[in-house]
Scaffold this motif. Structure first.
Motif, PDB file in Angstrom:
ATOM      1  N   LYS A  64     -17.441   7.917  -1.222  1.00 22.06           N
ATOM      2  CA  LYS A  64     -16.652   6.983  -0.403  1.00 22.06           C
ATOM      3  C   LYS A  64     -15.367   6.598  -1.119  1.00 22.06           C
ATOM      4  O   LYS A  64     -14.293   6.498  -0.508  1.00 22.06           O
ATOM      5  CB  LYS A  64     -17.488   5.736  -0.109  1.00 22.06           C
ATOM      6  N   GLU A 109       0.816  -1.216   0.000  1.00 18.47           N
ATOM      7  CA  GLU A 109       0.000   0.000   0.000  1.00 18.47           C
ATOM      8  C   GLU A 109       0.847   1.263   0.000  1.00 18.47           C
ATOM      9  O   GLU A 109       0.537   2.234  -0.700  1.00 18.47           O
ATOM     10  CB  GLU A 109      -0.941  -0.019   1.206  1.00 18.47           C
ATOM     11  N   GLU A 118     -12.909   9.390  -0.870  1.00 18.14           N
ATOM     12  CA  GLU A 118     -12.390   9.425   0.503  1.00 18.14           C
ATOM     13  C   GLU A 118     -11.296   8.373   0.696  1.00 18.14           C
ATOM     14  O   GLU A 118     -10.260   8.632   1.323  1.00 18.14           O
ATOM     15  CB  GLU A 118     -13.554   9.158   1.471  1.00 18.14           C
ATOM     16  N   ARG A 119     -11.509   7.179   0.143  1.00 18.38           N
ATOM     17  CA  ARG A 119     -10.544   6.096   0.309  1.00 18.38           C
ATOM     18  C   ARG A 119      -9.249   6.343  -0.452  1.00 18.38           C
ATOM     19  O   ARG A 119      -8.175   5.942  -0.007  1.00 18.38           O
ATOM     20  CB  ARG A 119     -11.163   4.773  -0.156  1.00 18.38           C
ATOM     21  N   LYS A 172     -14.440 -10.678   2.310  1.00 17.84           N
ATOM     22  CA  LYS A 172     -13.326  -9.732   2.310  1.00 17.84           C
ATOM     23  C   LYS A 172     -12.977  -9.312   3.732  1.00 17.84           C
ATOM     24  O   LYS A 172     -13.739  -9.538   4.680  1.00 17.84           O
ATOM     25  CB  LYS A 172     -13.660  -8.514   1.448  1.00 17.84           C
ATOM     26  N   TYR A 173     -11.819  -8.684   3.865  1.00  9.65           N
ATOM     27  CA  TYR A 173     -11.370  -8.171   5.159  1.00  9.65           C
ATOM     28  C   TYR A 173     -10.671  -6.842   4.920  1.00  9.65           C
ATOM     29  O   TYR A 173     -10.349  -6.487   3.789  1.00  9.65           O
ATOM     30  CB  TYR A 173     -10.430  -9.173   5.843  1.00  9.65           C
ATOM     31  N   GLY A 174     -10.427  -6.117   6.001  1.00 14.90           N
ATOM     32  CA  GLY A 174      -9.716  -4.845   5.876  1.00 14.90           C
ATOM     33  C   GLY A 174     -10.421  -3.913   4.919  1.00 14.90           C
ATOM     34  O   GLY A 174     -11.646  -3.832   4.879  1.00 14.90           O
ATOM     35  N   GLU A 175      -9.627  -3.206   4.129  1.00 14.81           N
ATOM     36  CA  GLU A 175     -10.178  -2.262   3.166  1.00 14.81           C
ATOM     37  C   GLU A 175     -10.225  -2.908   1.780  1.00 14.81           C
ATOM     38  O   GLU A 175      -9.301  -2.792   0.985  1.00 14.81           O
ATOM     39  CB  GLU A 175      -9.344  -0.975   3.135  1.00 14.81           C
ATOM     40  N   GLN A 176     -11.304  -3.650   1.557  1.00 17.71           N
ATOM     41  CA  GLN A 176     -11.557  -4.265   0.250  1.00 17.71           C
ATOM     42  C   GLN A 176     -10.486  -5.289  -0.137  1.00 17.71           C
ATOM     43  O   GLN A 176     -10.088  -5.363  -1.303  1.00 17.71           O
ATOM     44  CB  GLN A 176     -11.640  -3.179  -0.834  1.00 17.71           C
ATOM     45  N   LEU A 235     -10.589  -0.236  -4.404  1.00 14.32           N
ATOM     46  CA  LEU A 235     -11.140   0.527  -3.283  1.00 14.32           C
ATOM     47  C   LEU A 235     -12.553   1.024  -3.578  1.00 14.32           C
ATOM     48  O   LEU A 235     -13.273   1.416  -2.663  1.00 14.32           O
ATOM     49  CB  LEU A 235     -10.217   1.706  -2.954  1.00 14.32           C
ATOM     50  N   THR A 260     -21.706  -5.802  -1.184  1.00 16.11           N
ATOM     51  CA  THR A 260     -21.150  -5.505   0.146  1.00 16.11           C
ATOM     52  C   THR A 260     -21.829  -6.329   1.219  1.00 16.11           C
ATOM     53  O   THR A 260     -21.171  -6.939   2.083  1.00 16.11           O
ATOM     54  CB  THR A 260     -21.299  -4.004   0.462  1.00 16.11           C
TER      55      THR A 260
END
Length: 360
Positions: free
Chosen positions: A92, A3, A95-96, A36-40, A163, A224
């Motif tokens: 969103k 990242e 923002e990400r 999924k986990y975390g941010e996508q 994202l 989602t």
């Protein structure tokens, strides 16, 4: 790449007002990402065919923002009409990505988008739409950088698209794209999709996909919500293991040209996805009666003719009919005469495997 590698360092050249357009395709997963986990980030690896005819065209117009409120002002239009329902998801997304594209806060935007297929019809419009937007933003960033390789451009575009919509990261390149870390695939990562570089037998070149539109309405369950149901699912761990094993098997299938084994894996993956939804809490049945009728018709036709036709499904009622190019004429006759009657208004879309997004 991690990242932090996508966070720019140093100053960048400020662009004046301008616009950029990209056409980005949808994709159909052969091994499904579900959970999924975390941010996508995906709980299991997936691999998909990139499509050709099912795509989104997006034009991003930008100019310097005089608003100091901290919000990113934008307007969004679908087929020339204002689309306020899309605004929360796009907000969103902005923002990400702000940490990875600090310049986005300095502009205001007009997003004009159109699909070559019905929106929210189970053809992954979020995948093609979010990837097209990510590519437009990356084109802005490329204009601000002194030098940027094509590899980095595609990797970061895929990273950003993820994202907005997880499966969007598989719509940048083609014809086969892997997303998610897999022990046997060098360079695979949870952060972005990568073109599958393994050997691909000629039998899988230019594979065909006809999408049968059983239900063109809004999906019963958003992606989602569906992914969130995997948290605490009784069969989640076994499913994630199964996906790794099926992807390993598909690597051999692609190398050897074993279409019979391809059929077994792809159809099992489709039914497993729906089985996970039917056994979650709360539970959902996303297939329609006509979905099941189509599946039975495909099985009967395959049994009678020894065709290599098969099906897969996304998280909805529509059916993707997959078949080799050398069966195109006969299978499309079968679809027109026997399967189209199960489609809403007899509507289906003939597509094939493509090579990814392109700048317009």
């Amino acid at each position: 790449m991690t990242e932090s590698d996508f966070i720019p360092s140093g100053d960048y050249q400020v662009l004046p007002a301008g616009s950029v357009s990209y056409q980005s395709p949808s994709n159909i997963a052969l091994v499904k990402y579900w959970g999924k986990y975390g941010e996508q980030l995906p709980q299991n690896p997936s691999i998909s065919f990139t499509l050709s005819n099912c795509h989104t065209t997006t034009t991003l117009s930008y100019k310097k923002n005089s608003n100091s409120s901290g919000e990113i002002p934008f307007e969004i239009y679908l087929d020339g009409e204002a689309a306020p329902d899309f605004k929360p998801k796009i907000a969103k997304f902005f923002e990400r990505i702000a940490i990875y594209m600090p310049f986005v806060k300095e502009y205001e935007y007009k997003i004009e988008t159109s699909n070559s297929f019905p929106h929210s019809s189970g053809i992954a419009s979020s995948a093609s739409g979010m990837s097209a937007l990510a590519l437009c933003l990356m084109e802005m960033e490329r204009g601000m950088e002194v030098a940027m390789t094509d590899t980095f451009f595609n990797e970061k575009a895929s990273f950003l698209a993820r994202l907005g919509s997880g499966s969007a990261c598989r719509s940048i390149e083609g014809p086969l794209v892997v997303w998610g870390k897999h022990a046997e695939i060098e360079g695979s990562t949870n952060f972005y999709g990568t073109s599958y570089e393994g050997e691909i037998h000629e039998k899988f070149h230019n594979y065909q996909d006809t999408i049968l539109l059983v239900d063109k309405g809004e999906k019963q369950v958003s992606s989602t919500v569906g992914h969130d149901l995997m948290h605490g699912h009784a069969f989640a761990k076994a499913r994630f293991t199964q996906a790794h094993e099926n992807l390993s098997s598909l690597m051999q299938v692609f190398k050897q040209g074993d279409v019979d084994q391809f059929i077994k894996i792809v159809e099992s993956e489709a039914l497993t996805l729906h089985a996970m939804m039917m056994t979650s809490h709360p539970y959902f049945i996303l297939m329609k009666p006509k979905t099941l009728e189509i599946i039975n018709e495909i099985w009967a036709y395959r049994n009678e003719t020894s065709s290599k036709i098969c099906f897969t499904l996304d998280a909805g009622a529509n059916v993707h009919v997959l078949y080799p190019e050398n069966e195109k004429e006969s299978v499309q006759k079968f679809i027109a005469s026997e399967l189209s009657k199960f489609c809403q208004n007899s509507h289906y879309i003939d597509d094939c495997v493509g090579n990814g997004a392109k700048k317009l």
